[in-house]
Design an enzyme around this catalytic site. Structure first.
Site, PDB file in Angstrom:
ATOM      1  N   HIS A   1       0.814  -1.216   0.000  1.00 50.03           N
ATOM      2  CA  HIS A   1       0.000   0.000   0.000  1.00 50.03           C
ATOM      3  C   HIS A   1       0.849   1.269   0.000  1.00 50.03           C
ATOM      4  CE1 HIS A   1       0.370  -0.210   4.538  1.00 50.03           C
ATOM      5  NE2 HIS A   1       0.438   1.099   4.379  1.00 50.03           N
TER       6      HIS A   1
ATOM      7  N   ASP B   1       0.199  -7.771   1.747  1.00 50.72           N
ATOM      8  CA  ASP B   1       0.535  -6.346   1.650  1.00 50.72           C
ATOM      9  C   ASP B   1       2.045  -6.130   1.630  1.00 50.72           C
ATOM     10  OD1 ASP B   1       0.121  -3.646   1.398  1.00 50.72           O
ATOM     11  OD2 ASP B   1      -0.339  -3.285   3.510  1.00 50.72           O
TER      12      ASP B   1
ATOM     13  N   GLY C   1       3.390   6.656   7.784  1.00 51.26           N
ATOM     14  CA  GLY C   1       4.749   6.808   7.273  1.00 51.26           C
ATOM     15  C   GLY C   1       5.665   5.699   7.736  1.00 51.26           C
TER      16      GLY C   1
ATOM     17  N   SER D   1       4.709   2.648   7.660  1.00 53.68           N
ATOM     18  CA  SER D   1       4.326   1.478   6.870  1.00 53.68           C
ATOM     19  C   SER D   1       5.491   0.976   6.025  1.00 53.68           C
ATOM     20  CB  SER D   1       3.161   1.830   5.939  1.00 53.68           C
ATOM     21  OG  SER D   1       1.957   1.896   6.639  1.00 53.68           O
TER      22      SER D   1
ATOM     23  N   LEU E   1      -4.720 -26.717  -2.363  1.00 52.18           N
ATOM     24  CA  LEU E   1      -5.251 -28.054  -2.103  1.00 52.18           C
ATOM     25  C   LEU E   1      -6.627 -28.228  -2.716  1.00 52.18           C
ATOM     26  CD1 LEU E   1      -4.894 -30.768  -0.662  1.00 52.18           C
ATOM     27  CD2 LEU E   1      -5.760 -29.694   1.429  1.00 52.18           C
ATOM     28  N   GLY E   2      -7.466 -27.192  -2.652  1.00 50.48           N
ATOM     29  CA  GLY E   2      -8.784 -27.263  -3.268  1.00 50.48           C
ATOM     30  C   GLY E   2      -9.822 -27.935  -2.400  1.00 50.48           C
TER      31      GLY E   2
ATOM     32  N   ILE F   1     -12.938 -25.936   4.248  1.00 51.15           N
ATOM     33  CA  ILE F   1     -12.591 -26.482   5.565  1.00 51.15           C
ATOM     34  C   ILE F   1     -13.148 -25.604   6.672  1.00 51.15           C
ATOM     35  CG2 ILE F   1     -10.478 -27.731   4.933  1.00 51.15           C
ATOM     36  CD1 ILE F   1      -8.888 -25.229   5.543  1.00 51.15           C
TER      37      ILE F   1
END
Length: 484
Positions: free
Chosen positions: A116, A146, A217, A219, A274-275, A278
């Site tokens: 960001h 991020d 600032g 960040s 994994l698909g 859960i």
């Protein structure tokens, strides 16, 4: 909120008093460590690796025309000067600058910051502790954590810092935060680790909470341990005013380091996939499934993908993945993400009370997840006969009309919920009209008598609850309801 974003509404924390009559616990023998005499030597050692990040972008002109100012108003001259001749100055695109922080992780100029901080930037410049400024190019970003990686070209090797093991950080350990708060230039603040394992909004969140001062600032700046290693990337604060109140969040280094390695190598992340859908194994779910402990990740659905190809099924509890014990959904999500793509990994599951190991070849989340079909939208079930009341639920079997009203697949089976008793446990656990019960006690239910039989069997077996598999808008989850 991010450390460079506008503040959100503050959270209100209430202190709850404890009643009298508590027994006194025996005194604990602990080793108290004094505060460092000074952080000066450490700050001097690591400061050259920390950078200020300045981004520049072109902002489109605001629309809406010239402000209406009454003739003779004291603001008339001001708006003439501001808008320019003929009131046109404000219609031109403007350049905007933003400030953040970062740190160097290699002598050849790779720099870590927050996404960001640099998002939407046309130009990126970094300033080093000694005042040197270099143009930076963007290597890659990861929106889920991020994190962004930049690269600068320097004729001489740059001072850099290494990542430490954030898992070794304990609540109460000293830390230093460094960066460019409020655009004031290089600044150091000290504090302790206030909490671990904080989650804000992402699936891969693993934040260290600190009371070291972090402001706008900061960040993208580093959080150091006392060995001068980066254990976190300062990312967000909780504040009613936008300024530090001692609740700051740093993405843990064990998450960041893996992301940074992938961004440096590929310019993008490549997470394992994994698909499966859960949920956590709660104590009531564990009791209903006769599990020895409330641990692991319970599979609620297995669409087409690596898990289905490897033999995983709804109702399986994943206990270990690629040699790592799984405590909950969060630990499975992170472990799968960090596992090798395209290679088979061992997965230990509990299925119907017995443990077994399957070999699963993982896909890549960034590409394969996008191809997974989205669950169909559901509707509320109309009242229908015959119906029955079980566990605080009014239920009807799925027939052609109910299936059509709910927008379900023609092959769908189960019992549709038409009403939930407001004071029931089912209501407390979020069961709602329109939900479809497809399993009870890990057995399919198609008729009202099927559910009634499963409830009776649970009571006869001395179990306190029964596990229901419920689908809502195609999205499944398990709910344990008391039968006694």
């Amino acid at each position: 909120m991010t450390a460079s974003a506008q503040p959100r509404a503050p959270r209100l924390l209430l202190a709850l008093g404890l009643g009298l009559g508590l027994a006194l616990a025996p005194a604990l023998q602990v080793e108290a460590r004094g505060a460092p005499e000074s952080f000066a030597d450490l700050a001097e050692q690591i400061s050259p690796s920390v950078v200020n990040v300045t981004t520049t972008s072109v902002v489109a002109a605001a629309t809406g025309g010239t402000p209406m100012v009454p003739p003779g108003s004291p603001f008339e001259d001001f708006f003439k000067d501001f808008m320019g001749p003929n009131g046109q100055g404000g219609d031109e695109p403007q350049r905007s600058e933003a400030l953040g922080s970062g740190f160097v992780v290699s002598a050849d100029g790779f720099i870590v910051t927050n996404n960001h901080v640099i998002e939407g930037a046309d130009d990126i410049e970094v300033e080093f502790f000694g005042g040197k400024k270099l143009k930076a190019k963007l290597v890659g970003t990861d929106l889920k954590t991020d994190i962004a990686v930049l690269k600068v070209e320097s004729p001489e090797p740059l001072p850099f810092v290494a990542f430490g093991d954030s898992n070794k950080m304990r609540v109460g350990d000293w830390v230093l935060a460094m960066g460019n708060p409020l655009g004031q230039g290089f600044s150091v603040s000290s504090g302790i680790i206030s909490a671990r394992g904080r989650e804000l909004s992402g699936a891969y969140d693993d934040f260290l909470q600190t009371d070291a001062a972090i402001n706008k600032g900061n960040s993208g700046g580093p959080l150091f341990n006392m060995d001068g290693q980066v254990v976190g990337v300062n990312t967000a604060i909780l504040s009613p005013s936008g300024g530090s109140i001692g609740i700051g969040f740093s993405m843990s280094s064990n998450v960041v380091a893996h992301v940074v390695d992938q961004l440096k190598q590929f310019g993008e992340t490549r997470r394992g996939w994994l698909g499966v859908r859960i949920q956590d194994v709660t104590p009531d779910v564990a009791e209903a499934m006769s599990l020895s402990a409330a641990a692991g990740a319970l599979i609620t659905d297995v669409p087409d993908g690596p898990a289905k190809e490897g033999g995983l099924m709804a109702g399986d509890v994943i206990l270990s993945f690629n040699g790592n014990p799984i405590k909950d959904v969060k630990s499975l999500t992170r472990t799968v993400a960090d596992s090798p793509i395209g290679e088979e990994v061992p997965v230990v599951i509990n299925r119907a009370g017995a443990e077994q190991t399957l070999q699963i070849k993982l896909g890549r989340r960034e590409t394969d997840e996008a191809d997974a079909p989205a669950p169909a939208a559901g509707k509320k079930a109309p009242a229908e006969t015959p119906s029955a009341e079980v566990l605080g639920l009014t239920l009807v079997p799925l027939d052609e009309k109910v299936i059509k009203d709910l927008g379900l697949d023609k092959s769908a089976t189960g019992l549709a919920v038409t009403h939930v008793e407001p004071t029931s446990e089912a209501a407390d656990k979020g069961v709602a009209p329109g939900d479809v019960i497809v399993e009870a006690g890990q057995q399919k239910v198609m008729k009202l008598s099927d559910l009634q039989d499963r409830v009776a069997e649970a009571k006869d077996a001395g179990r306190k609850s029964i596990l229901l598999l419920i689908r809502r808008s195609g999205d499944p989850r398990f709910v344990a309801l008391a039968v006694q």
